[in-house]
Motif scaffolding. Structure first.
Motif, PDB file in Angstrom:
ATOM      1  N   LYS A  63     -13.906 -20.305  59.322  1.00  0.00           N
ATOM      2  CA  LYS A  63     -14.531 -19.397  58.361  1.00  0.00           C
ATOM      3  C   LYS A  63     -15.361 -18.323  59.069  1.00  0.00           C
ATOM      4  CE  LYS A  63     -14.705 -22.519  54.385  1.00  0.00           C
ATOM      5  NZ  LYS A  63     -15.572 -23.338  53.488  1.00  0.00           N
ATOM      6  N   LEU A  64     -16.045 -18.702  60.150  1.00  0.00           N
ATOM      7  CA  LEU A  64     -16.808 -17.717  60.920  1.00  0.00           C
ATOM      8  C   LEU A  64     -15.877 -16.715  61.593  1.00  0.00           C
ATOM      9  CD1 LEU A  64     -19.575 -19.916  62.592  1.00  0.00           C
ATOM     10  CD2 LEU A  64     -19.795 -18.416  60.602  1.00  0.00           C
ATOM     11  N   VAL A  93     -16.339 -13.225  63.703  1.00  0.00           N
ATOM     12  CA  VAL A  93     -16.906 -13.790  64.923  1.00  0.00           C
ATOM     13  C   VAL A  93     -15.825 -13.963  65.976  1.00  0.00           C
ATOM     14  CG1 VAL A  93     -17.905 -15.914  65.895  1.00  0.00           C
ATOM     15  CG2 VAL A  93     -18.802 -14.973  63.767  1.00  0.00           C
ATOM     16  N   TRP A  94     -16.163 -13.665  67.234  1.00  0.00           N
ATOM     17  CA  TRP A  94     -15.329 -14.038  68.370  1.00  0.00           C
ATOM     18  C   TRP A  94     -15.872 -15.343  68.937  1.00  0.00           C
ATOM     19  CZ3 TRP A  94     -14.249  -9.292  72.059  1.00  0.00           C
ATOM     20  CH2 TRP A  94     -13.525  -8.324  71.350  1.00  0.00           C
ATOM     21  N   THR A  95     -14.986 -16.175  69.445  1.00  0.00           N
ATOM     22  CA  THR A  95     -15.416 -17.422  70.073  1.00  0.00           C
ATOM     23  C   THR A  95     -15.350 -17.305  71.589  1.00  0.00           C
ATOM     24  OG1 THR A  95     -13.200 -18.367  70.037  1.00  0.00           O
ATOM     25  CG2 THR A  95     -14.614 -18.822  68.134  1.00  0.00           C
ATOM     26  N   GLY A 129     -11.550 -27.909  72.399  1.00  0.00           N
ATOM     27  CA  GLY A 129     -11.353 -26.607  73.030  1.00  0.00           C
ATOM     28  C   GLY A 129      -9.877 -26.271  73.174  1.00  0.00           C
ATOM     29  N   ARG A 130      -9.106 -27.247  73.594  1.00  0.00           N
ATOM     30  CA  ARG A 130      -7.668 -27.016  73.742  1.00  0.00           C
ATOM     31  C   ARG A 130      -6.995 -26.815  72.388  1.00  0.00           C
ATOM     32  NH1 ARG A 130      -5.092 -29.738  78.885  1.00  0.00           N
ATOM     33  NH2 ARG A 130      -6.729 -29.342  80.409  1.00  0.00           N
ATOM     34  N   GLY A 177      -5.055 -20.500  68.059  1.00  0.00           N
ATOM     35  CA  GLY A 177      -5.305 -19.062  68.135  1.00  0.00           C
ATOM     36  C   GLY A 177      -6.728 -18.674  67.774  1.00  0.00           C
ATOM     37  N   LEU A 178      -7.682 -19.576  68.003  1.00  0.00           N
ATOM     38  CA  LEU A 178      -9.065 -19.333  67.621  1.00  0.00           C
ATOM     39  C   LEU A 178      -9.989 -19.114  68.817  1.00  0.00           C
ATOM     40  CD1 LEU A 178      -9.412 -21.973  64.736  1.00  0.00           C
ATOM     41  CD2 LEU A 178      -9.242 -19.480  64.510  1.00  0.00           C
ATOM     42  N   VAL A 179      -9.414 -18.823  69.980  1.00  0.00           N
ATOM     43  CA  VAL A 179     -10.223 -18.563  71.168  1.00  0.00           C
ATOM     44  C   VAL A 179     -10.069 -17.100  71.553  1.00  0.00           C
ATOM     45  CG1 VAL A 179     -10.582 -19.125  73.609  1.00  0.00           C
ATOM     46  CG2 VAL A 179     -10.060 -20.941  71.970  1.00  0.00           C
TER      47      VAL A 179
END
Length: 235
Positions: free
Chosen positions: A154-155, A160-162, A181-182, A188-190
């Protein structure tokens, strides 16, 4: 490579103890293939490292790196903790902290370790309205993001970038941050990878993290990620 999160400045927080250790970290970073480092000392009530201190310490370290011929470019920054919405708003108004890189279009933020701040979406929207992209530090290390599958996406949807840490991806923070993290990479959230290095033991190791990213997401995704990180320092 570009490291957007590193506690390389000496004597300001829980990062490098002295100038000698800062130089040693820069040397390790150079050997790893890092050519640009954004120095991001903590900005919270315990370590309130203000922008003027960041710039002064940065210049001191730059002079020493030049003297020792270590070809790493340094850029200003802070890791701003979301202590509260008012904490962030007040220090934004007073220009107390440094944005990432000299263009100043991104801000590294982190959640408190004690729990997720429900005011985060409001803070994010204020930053975005001001033309600043919030970059969320090491979400994979926070249990509340791992426990609530919808919280981080949601962020990201808000804008927001992670920033996932290399140490997490190679297992140095344990199995759960590594797994999550993996998973974020595969989903596709990194948006960025960084070291969050603090000393010569918790050292700059961006190459290892980037290798994991490329293994899971592919070479094209890595190129896009690297371009995104270049945009932080180059505007």
């Amino acid at each position: 490579m570009i490291d957007i999160h590193c506690h390389i400045l000496h004597g300001v927080d829980d990062g490098a103890r002295d100038l000698e250790e800062s130089v040693a970290m820069a040397r390790i970073a150079y050997e790893d293939g890092i050519r640009d480092i954004i120095a991001t000392p903590h900005f919270h009530p315990v370590f309130l490292t203000t922008a003027d201190v960041v710039h002064r310490k940065l210049e001191e370290l730059e002079r020493e790196l030049e003297r020792q011929r270590i070809d790493v470019r340094l850029h200003p920054g802070n890791e701003v903790q979301i202590v509260s919405a008012e904490f962030v708003a007040a220090h934004t108004r007073s220009r107390s902290f440094a944005y990432l890189g000299r263009p100043g279009t991104h801000l590294l933020i982190e959640q408190r370790w004690s729990g997720y701040d429900p005011a985060t979406p409001e803070i994010v929207e204020r930053l975005l309205d001001a033309g600043v992209t919030p970059v969320l530090a090491h979400p994979e290390r926070h249990a509340f993001f791992r426990d609530d599958a919808e919280l981080l996406p949601k962020l990201v949807e808000l804008g927001v970038w992670t920033q996932v840490s290399a140490d997490s991806l190679v297992g140095n923070f344990g199995a759960e941050p590594q797994r999550y993290g993996r998973m974020l990479i595969q989903a596709g959230l990194v948006h960025t990878i960084a070291t969050d290095a603090h000393n010569v033991n918790r050292k700059p190791n961006l190459g290892a993290g980037m290798a994991v990213f490329e293994e899971l997401a592919g070479a094209e995704a890595r190129s896009e990620l690297e371009a995104r990180m270049r945009s932080i320092v180059a505007g």
